[in-house]
Write a protein that holds these residues in place. Structure first.
Motif, PDB file in Angstrom:
ATOM      1  N   LEU A 122       0.867  -1.328   0.010  1.00 29.24           N
ATOM      2  CA  LEU A 122       0.111  -0.081   0.037  1.00 29.24           C
ATOM      3  C   LEU A 122       0.912   1.337  -0.053  1.00 29.24           C
ATOM      4  O   LEU A 122       0.603   2.244  -0.605  1.00 29.24           O
ATOM      5  CB  LEU A 122      -0.774  -0.172   1.129  1.00 29.24           C
ATOM      6  CG  LEU A 122      -2.130  -1.137   1.096  1.00 29.24           C
ATOM      7  CD1 LEU A 122      -2.760  -1.354   2.652  1.00 29.24           C
ATOM      8  CD2 LEU A 122      -3.011  -0.724   0.284  1.00 29.24           C
ATOM      9  N   ALA A 150       0.805   4.397  -2.794  1.00 28.59           N
ATOM     10  CA  ALA A 150       0.596   5.692  -2.557  1.00 28.59           C
ATOM     11  C   ALA A 150       1.814   6.395  -2.908  1.00 28.59           C
ATOM     12  O   ALA A 150       1.471   7.622  -3.312  1.00 28.59           O
ATOM     13  CB  ALA A 150       0.555   5.631  -1.064  1.00 28.59           C
ATOM     14  N   TRP A 196       1.551   7.028  -6.708  1.00 27.19           N
ATOM     15  CA  TRP A 196       0.590   7.935  -7.164  1.00 27.19           C
ATOM     16  C   TRP A 196       1.012   9.399  -6.748  1.00 27.19           C
ATOM     17  O   TRP A 196       0.856  10.428  -7.567  1.00 27.19           O
ATOM     18  CB  TRP A 196      -0.801   7.802  -6.594  1.00 27.19           C
ATOM     19  CG  TRP A 196      -1.942   8.380  -6.866  1.00 27.19           C
ATOM     20  CD1 TRP A 196      -2.345   9.570  -6.488  1.00 27.19           C
ATOM     21  CD2 TRP A 196      -2.742   7.980  -7.854  1.00 27.19           C
ATOM     22  NE1 TRP A 196      -3.532  10.075  -7.201  1.00 27.19           N
ATOM     23  CE2 TRP A 196      -3.926   9.090  -8.105  1.00 27.19           C
ATOM     24  CE3 TRP A 196      -2.891   7.110  -8.728  1.00 27.19           C
ATOM     25  CZ2 TRP A 196      -4.892   8.871  -9.303  1.00 27.19           C
ATOM     26  CZ3 TRP A 196      -4.005   7.295 -10.001  1.00 27.19           C
ATOM     27  CH2 TRP A 196      -4.677   8.130 -10.062  1.00 27.19           C
ATOM     28  N   LEU A 197       1.498   9.631  -5.592  1.00 26.54           N
ATOM     29  CA  LEU A 197       2.095  10.965  -5.199  1.00 26.54           C
ATOM     30  C   LEU A 197       3.015  11.406  -6.411  1.00 26.54           C
ATOM     31  O   LEU A 197       3.191  12.761  -6.758  1.00 26.54           O
ATOM     32  CB  LEU A 197       2.858  11.014  -3.805  1.00 26.54           C
ATOM     33  CG  LEU A 197       1.828  10.842  -2.755  1.00 26.54           C
ATOM     34  CD1 LEU A 197       2.522  10.593  -1.182  1.00 26.54           C
ATOM     35  CD2 LEU A 197       0.850  12.097  -2.731  1.00 26.54           C
ATOM     36  N   GLY A 254      -6.840   8.398  -6.298  1.00 24.84           N
ATOM     37  CA  GLY A 254      -5.653   7.670  -5.998  1.00 24.84           C
ATOM     38  C   GLY A 254      -5.495   6.670  -4.946  1.00 24.84           C
ATOM     39  O   GLY A 254      -5.238   5.639  -4.716  1.00 24.84           O
ATOM     40  N   ALA A 255      -6.747   7.062  -3.922  1.00 23.16           N
ATOM     41  CA  ALA A 255      -7.061   6.008  -2.801  1.00 23.16           C
ATOM     42  C   ALA A 255      -7.566   4.700  -3.359  1.00 23.16           C
ATOM     43  O   ALA A 255      -7.326   3.580  -2.954  1.00 23.16           O
ATOM     44  CB  ALA A 255      -8.100   6.671  -1.997  1.00 23.16           C
ATOM     45  N   VAL A 281      -4.546   2.716  -4.797  1.00 20.56           N
ATOM     46  CA  VAL A 281      -3.628   2.407  -3.809  1.00 20.56           C
ATOM     47  C   VAL A 281      -4.274   0.995  -3.309  1.00 20.56           C
ATOM     48  O   VAL A 281      -3.716   0.022  -2.958  1.00 20.56           O
ATOM     49  CB  VAL A 281      -3.419   3.340  -2.690  1.00 20.56           C
ATOM     50  CG1 VAL A 281      -2.707   2.792  -1.664  1.00 20.56           C
ATOM     51  CG2 VAL A 281      -2.647   4.415  -3.476  1.00 20.56           C
TER      52      VAL A 281
END
Length: 687
Positions: free
Chosen positions: A400, A404, A407-408, A449-450, A453
């Protein structure tokens, strides 16, 4: 390079197929500027895909003539319905189209913004097209992936039969059934390109990929930016330029899978969302010559929208794009619904914060919103609509935390990190948090994004429940990055220019009249330049990743497939284990194959031959099936594509090397072509 120059006419045909019908309808509906161009492709896809369905139902061969007739009818219908919204409008801008200053007639800001937006899209489009061209390498090359086998065979079947309907094309992998739904909009587009240009099938596919990345996507991004940022010219230009900077969109799905239909559907989303924003904000606000500061006006737009009548036109156009989106790929409709849900939630919170709204009304709206969310949750996690896709499961590929971080950094699924563009996204996210009118954009980016992830980093029940429409495949969710990353990066660049403007004008001695929009546009071009054409080199490697394999057919095997018409008479079918490359015989050489995909619902006779064709000389049930299916040849050879996959076992009966009743006639690489002589009457064999 000569091969690409020869492809240029096909690319132009592909651009015409994907833009001309939609532009005609959008113009008739009263849309102008960047929005008309951004929504042209969704309208074109609707026109083409629905024409294919109607032509199949009526028994009319699908092709350019029916699409031309449908375009004419659609434009006429749009012209009639456009009276509901009266005057034409543009994304983020409004009337008048010209203005007079000191007796000199000049283009209004809306016209300037539209031209500038197209210019920005052209810069980004050239960068994106260069990445695709470099990644593909040879326009006659195609990715040898699981899904590509089906898509290529489906296009070939549509070309041969004249039927490209989404209600029928699924029979490619289920030939015993009369009708099987499969979203065929992408296939319909390729069929039109091939028929209109006379190009080979693979060349048509390549041309469509170039246009999706280099034209559709940047135009859609500029349309979304024009509506999201109230037509701020420099920011719109920046969105067009930066649309090519992210490997996840539009490049990833043009190679991975290979998911060409999903890539097309994703490229349609920004233009449709721009129309939705026009409805939500009440259409553009006329502000030419009003002397209102752009930032103040942007913050007031949700409250000061035009009357309800002005919302009709974008609402009708948005509704008109939905059939095409469904037939391009149904999961894109769920992606759109996902963003609309977030957008609605943000709008609802802003509305509920108003002091004059009663608590009773707030509770009613909250209950209605909860009911809608429950319905959406059921649709995604439990409805029969996505029952098939929910059965697909891909194991988590990372943690995870890693997902994340990707994506950032705007680099999901290990796509290259566009460092400068990623930094601009983060700056834009911070700016969106401070500006009420842009918080929906940040909310959409964070929520998407969530979801990515969760699916990329978890195998839990929640991840499986919410990922059904996307096949539990994080690659498909990663491709949604650009929908919000591009406008956020454009906003971030605007903020950087705002912060540095005073110093730059002073130190570089820039003209005092150099506008803010021009500075942002120049900064965007500078970013594209210093990053090597908006990371064209890195993004070309994303495309090349799945274009580089020869697991199904290498050069020698492809050469044999191209020689098949010399051996196989018209009307005869070639059998073979599709996993050894024989499934490519139809798209490569136009020779029909018994198994045009690696897996399918083949029916009794085909299953019999798949398991027992080698027993043709001894099993009395085999030759009647051979005759019914017109099988005259077999392509046999070792499997190099996904060796060990258990689905290959069902084709064990197609290994005929050294078996009595099968005569070798040609070979190439791993493959050998055998004539089926076991089922021929005596004295009928060719000498």
């Amino acid at each position: 390079m000569s091969a690409w120059l020869a492809l240029l006419p096909v690319v132009l045909v592909a651009a015409g197929v994907l833009l001309v019908p939609g532009v005609a309808i959008a113009w008739a509906a009263g849309l102008r500027g960047t929005l008309a161009l951004g929504v042209a492709a969704p309208l074109s896809v609707t026109t083409i895909a629905m024409t294919a369905v109607l032509a199949g139902w009526m028994g009319v061969p699908f092709g350019p003539v029916p699409v031309l007739a449908a375009t004419t009818g659609g434009a006429a219908l749009a012209l009639v319905s456009s009276g509901l919204g009266r005057r034409p409008w543009r994304a983020g801008q409004a009337r008048p189209s010209r203005r007079t200053v000191r007796g000199v007639t000049r283009p209004a800001p809306s016209t300037v913004a539209g031209v500038a937006g197209v210019a920005g899209a052209a810069v980004g489009g050239l960068c994106a097209a260069a990445a695709v061209v470099r990644g593909v390498g040879d326009p006659a090359r195609f990715p040898q992936t699981f899904d590509a086998v089906f898509h290529l065979n489906a296009v070939q079947r549509a070309l041969e039969s004249g039927n490209a309907s989404s209600l029928w094309l699924g029979t490619v992998a289920a030939p015993e059934r009369a009708s099987v739904f499969y979203p065929a909009a992408w296939h319909d587009v390729v069929v039109l390109v091939v028929e209109a240009s006379g190009a080979p099938l693979v060349a048509g596919v390549t041309a469509v990929s170039v246009i999706v990345a280099g034209v559709l996507w940047p135009l859609a991004c500029t349309a979304l930016a024009a509506e999201a940022f109230a037509g701020r010219t420099g920011t719109v230009v920046a969105a067009g330029v930066l649309s090519a900077a992210f490997g996840a969109t539009p490049f990833l799905l043009l190679s991975y899978g290979t998911l060409w239909p999903n890539a097309l559907a994703t490229a349609l989303l920004p233009g449709i969302l721009a129309c939705v924003l026009g409805v939500w904000r009440g259409g553009p606000i006329a502000r030419a010559g009003a002397g209102i500061d752009a930032e103040v006006l942007a913050g007031a737009r949700p409250v000061l929208g035009l009357p309800a009548r002005e919302r009709v036109r974008p609402a009708l156009v948005a509704a008109g794009t939905l059939p095409g989106l469904v037939l391009a790929h149904p999961n894109a409709v769920l992606s759109l619904l996902f963003y609309l849900t977030v957008l609605g939630a943000v709008a609802g919170l802003v509305w509920a914060a108003r002091p004059r709204v009663s608590w009773r009304l707030r509770w009613v709206v909250a209950a209605a919103g909860l009911a809608l969310l429950s319905a959406e949750a059921w649709l995604v996690a439990a409805s029969p609509v996505f029952a098939t896709t929910r059965r697909t499961s891909w194991p988590a590929r990372q943690s995870l935390a890693q997902a994340a971080g990707e994506w950032l950094l705007s680099a999901p699924m290990r796509t290259p990190v566009p460092w400068l563009a990623a930094a601009l996204v983060l700056v834009g996210a911070a700016a969106a948090l401070r500006r009420r009118d842009h918080r929906w954009l940040l909310a959409c980016h964070a929520t998407a994004g969530a979801l990515f992830v969760l699916v990329a980093g978890s195998d839990g029940r929640l991840a499986r429940a919410v990922s059904g429409p996307w096949y539990d495949d994080p690659f498909r969710l990663a491709a949604l990055l650009g929908l919000t990353a591009v406008p956020l990066a454009a906003l971030g660049l605007e903020c950087v220019v705002d912060a540095a403007r005073g110093r730059c004008v002073e130190r570089l001695r820039l003209p005092d009249g150099l506008s803010h929009g021009v500075l942002v546009a120049l900064a965007a071009v500078l970013v594209a330049g210093v990053t090597g054409g908006a990371y064209a080199g890195a993004n070309s490697r994303v495309v090349a990743t799945w274009y580089g394999g020869h697991g199904l057919a290498g050069p020698a095997e492809l050469a044999l497939l191209q020689r098949l018409p010399r051996w196989v008479p018209r009307g005869q079918v070639v059998a073979g284990n599709p996993w050894n490359g024989s499934a490519l015989a139809s798209p490569v050489a136009g020779v029909p194959t018994l198994f045009p995909h690696l897996n399918g619902d083949w029916g009794t006779d085909r299953d019999l031959l798949a398991g027992h064709l080698e027993q043709a000389a001894t099993d009395p049930s085999v030759c009647p099936a051979v005759e019914r299916l017109h099988v005259g040849f077999v392509l046999d050879g070792t499997v190099a594509f996904w060796p060990g996959d258990r689905r290959q076992a069902r084709y064990a009966g197609l290994s005929v090397e050294g078996v009595q009743g099968f005569e070798p006639v040609d070979s190439g690489g791993r493959l050998t072509l055998y004539r089926v002589v076991a089922c021929e009457p005596r004295g009928s064999r060719p000498s």
